[in-house]
Design an enzyme around this catalytic site. Structure first.
Site, PDB file in Angstrom:
ATOM      1  N   HIS A 161       0.831  -1.217   0.000  1.00  0.00           N
ATOM      2  CA  HIS A 161       0.000   0.000   0.000  1.00  0.00           C
ATOM      3  C   HIS A 161       0.868   1.270   0.000  1.00  0.00           C
ATOM      4  O   HIS A 161       0.419   2.319   0.463  1.00  0.00           O
ATOM      5  CB  HIS A 161      -0.955   0.043   1.205  1.00  0.00           C
ATOM      6  N   SER A 282      14.302  21.888 -16.198  1.00  0.00           N
ATOM      7  CA  SER A 282      13.110  22.677 -16.460  1.00  0.00           C
ATOM      8  C   SER A 282      13.543  24.020 -17.024  1.00  0.00           C
ATOM      9  O   SER A 282      14.585  24.562 -16.638  1.00  0.00           O
ATOM     10  CB  SER A 282      12.340  22.868 -15.156  1.00  0.00           C
ATOM     11  N   LYS A 288      15.399  21.982 -10.994  1.00  0.00           N
ATOM     12  CA  LYS A 288      14.780  20.713 -11.383  1.00  0.00           C
ATOM     13  C   LYS A 288      15.704  19.761 -12.134  1.00  0.00           C
ATOM     14  O   LYS A 288      16.500  20.180 -12.961  1.00  0.00           O
ATOM     15  CB  LYS A 288      13.552  20.987 -12.284  1.00  0.00           C
ATOM     16  N   GLU A 295       9.614   8.441 -16.852  1.00  0.00           N
ATOM     17  CA  GLU A 295       8.276   9.016 -17.056  1.00  0.00           C
ATOM     18  C   GLU A 295       7.740   8.714 -18.450  1.00  0.00           C
ATOM     19  O   GLU A 295       6.572   8.375 -18.626  1.00  0.00           O
ATOM     20  CB  GLU A 295       8.319  10.541 -16.882  1.00  0.00           C
TER      21      GLU A 295
END
Ligand code: ARG
Length: 464
Positions: A161, A282, A288, A295
Site C-alpha cells: 500500500h 526545467s 529541477k 516518465e
C-alpha cells in the site's frame, strides 16, 4: 474517348484511372516500405523455388535475383524513388524490377499474390524484431543481476500500500523485476514460434495451380512450419495481436518499474541517484532534474495497450479471407515494436547506472516500524498464539507513535510493558539485518538468498 488506367499491376479491367485522392487514401507505401528487406528476401526465395520446380528457367531466376539484389542496395543507399501511385512496397519493388531486368521481372509474381506476400513479409520482419527485443530484455536482466549482487546487503523498506511494511534487501527488490522480465521473455519466445510459420504459397486465398514446393521456400526462409490452410494463411493476424499482448504486459512491467524510479528520485523518497544523462531540466525552475526517461516509458505503455485494442478490433468480425482492412495491421504493429524495443533499450542503459543512497534507504527502513512483524514472530517463538502477538505488537507500535520511538529504540522495560515474554534477546530480531537475514528460504530477502537468486539468474541467461 478511352482512358489509360494508371496502375500497371492491375489496370487491365479498369476503364478510368483511380481518383487521385483514393490512390493516396488506399496506398500503404509510406509505411510498408519498411518491409522492403523482407519483401525482397521472400521474393528471392519464391523465384528460387519457381526455378527448382521448372516454372522459371535458371537464367530467369538469376536475372530476377540480381535485379532484386540491386534494388535492395539502391533502397539502402537512399536511391529508390517510392511511388504512391504504385500503392505499396510490393508493387514498387516489382515495377522497379521490371524496369531493370525487363519482361522477366513480370514473371516473379507467378503462383503468388500480394496477400500471401504481405503476410510472409510481416512474419519475417516481426521474427527479426522479436530477436532484437529478446536481446534487449537479456541486457536489462544482466544489469539487474549485477546491481542485485552488488547491493544484496543494502537494506530498504519494502512496501505494501506504499506504506512501510518490512525491510528488504535492495538487491531482492531489483530481482523482482528480473522475474517479471523472465516471463516477458518467455511470452515473446512463445509468440515467435507462432509468428515463424510460412503463409507463402497460399496465393490470393485458395492456393495456386502451379506445381509449387512450399518446403523449398520454407527452408530458404527459415520458417519452422508451413501454414496448413491457404485461407487462414493470408488472412489471420493473430500473431501480431499476440505480439502486442506480450508487448503490453512487458510495457506494464516497465511502467511499474518506471513509477518506482520516479518515486525514488523524488526529494521525498531520495532513495537513488539517476545520472544526469537520463534526466532533463526545467526551462523555468533551475533546481529541477526530472526523471524523463522513466516518465516517458510509463507514458508510452498507453500506446502499446492501444495498439493491442486496435488490432483486436481490426480483426473482429472479418470474414475470410484477406480484406483490405488488413493493411491497417502495420502501423500499430510497427509502433508497438518500436516502443517496446526503445523502452527496453533505455532501461538496459539506465539500470546499471542507478546508485542507491544506502544511508537514506536505511534511515527510511528504520522509520515506520518495519520490524513489527519480526517482534510478533519472536513472541510466537516464545509460545504465544500469533493473533495475540499481533495485538501486543500493535500496542507497542501505538506507544512508539505517541513517543516518537521505533521498536528498536525502546528500552527492555518499555517493551516489557506489553509482554513479560520479552527478554533482552529481542534486540537481535528488531534490527534490520536480523529481520532480512531471518527470511532465509528460496525467494526470501536474506542477502544469502539474494546471492543464490543471482546465481540462478545467471544460469538462466547462459542458457539463452
Ligand atoms: N498493401 C496491402 C496490405 O498491406 C498488400 C496486400 C494487398 N492485397 C490486395 N488484394 N489488395 O495488406
Amino acid at each position: 474517348m478511352s482512358q489509360t488506367p494508371t496502375n500497371q499491376s492491375w489496370g487491365g479491367r479498369f476503364s478510368e484511372p483511380v481518383d487521385a485522392f483514393v490512390a493516396r487514401f488506399t496506398a500503404s507505401v509510406e509505411f510498408d516500405k519498411r518491409l522492403y528487406k523482407h519483401d525482397i528476401q521472400g521474393s528471392i526465395a519464391h523465384a528460387t523455388m519457381l526455378a527448382k520446380v521448372g516454372v522459371l528457367s535458371d537464367a530467369e531466376r538469376d536475372s530476377i535475383i540480381d535485379g532484386l539484389t540491386a534494388i535492395r542496395s539502391d533502397i539502402e543507399a537512399g536511391q529508390f524513388d517510392w511511388r504512391v501511385d504504385l500503392e505499396d512496397v510490393h508493387m514498387n519493388i516489382e515495377a522497379k524490377l521490371t524496369e531493370r531486368v525487363g519482361i522477366v521481372g513480370k514473371k516473379l509474381h507467378t503462383g503468388r499474390s500480394r496477400n500471401d506476400q504481405v503476410a510472409t513479409d510481416i512474419r519475417l520482419w516481426l521474427r527479426e524484431e522479436i530477436d532484437v527485443i529478446l536481446g534487449e530484455i537479456t541486457r536489462l536482466q544482466q544489469g539487474l543481476l549485477e546491481q542485485a549482487e552488488r547491493h544484496a546487503e543494502v537494506i530498504m523498506p519494502g512496501f505494501t500500500h506504499l506504506q512501510t511494511a518490512q525491510p528488504v534487501s535492495f538487491g531482492h527488490h531489483l530481482l523482482a523485476w528480473f522475474e517479471m522480465l523472465s516471463r516477458d521473455y518467455e511470452r515473446l519466445v512463445d509468440c515467435r514460434k507462432r509468428t515463424n510459420r510460412m503463409p507463402l504459397g497460399s496465393a490470393a486465398l485458395a492456393g495456386t495451380t502451379y506445381p509449387i514446393d512450399r518446403s523449398v521456400t520454407c527452408e530458404l526462409l527459415g520458417f519452422e512450419a508451413i501454414s496448413g490452410n491457404s485461407l487462414d494463411g493470408v488472412s489471420d493476424r493473430d500473431f501480431a495481436i499476440e505480439f502486442c499482448a506480450a508487448a503490453s504486459l512487458a510495457m506494464m512491467h516497465l511502467s511499474r518499474f518506471s513509477e518506482e524510479l520516479v518515486l525514488w528520485t523524488s526529494a521525498q523518497f531520495n532513495f537513488i541517484d539517476l545520472p544526469d544523462r537520463f534526466c532533463t531540466g526545467s526551462s523555468i525552475m533551475p533546481q529541477k532534474k526530472n526523471p524523463d526517461v522513466p516518465e516517458l516509458v510509463r507514458g508510452k505503455s498507453g500506446r502499446v495497450y492501444g495498439h493491442l485494442m486496435g488490432l483486436l478490433t481490426l480483426m473482429k468480425s472479418q470474414p475470410l479471407a484477406y480484406n483490405k482492412d488488413n493493411q491497417e495491421d502495420k502501423e500499430p504493429l510497427f509502433d508497438a515494436v518500436d516502443t517496446l524495443r526503445d523502452s527496453l533499450r533505455a532501461f538496459a542503459d539506465m539500470i546499471p547506472a542507478i546508485q542507491p543512497k544506502v544511508a537514506v534507504m536505511r534511515e527510511a527502513a528504520l522509520r515506520g516500524f518495519s520490524t513489527a512483524t519480526d517482534l510478533a514472530d519472536y513472541l510466537v517463538r516464545k509460545g504465544l498464539p500469533f493473533r495475540d502477538c499481533h495485538e501486543i505488537v500493535g500496542k507497542a507500535v501505538k506507544y512508539g507513535v505517541d513517543q516518537s520511538k521505533d521498536l528498536a529504540e525502546m528500552s527492555l522495560e518499555e517493551l516489557r510493558q506489553f509482554s513479560d515474554q520479552i527478554t533482552d534477546d529481542v534486540f537481535a530480531v528488531l534490527t534490520l539485518e536480523g529481520s532480512v537475514n531471518a527470511r532465509d528460504h528460496i525467494g526470501g530477502t536474506a542477502p544469502k538468498q539474494v546471492r543464490a537468486a543471482v546465481g540462478r539468474g545467471r544460469e538462466l541467461l547462459a542458457q539463452r
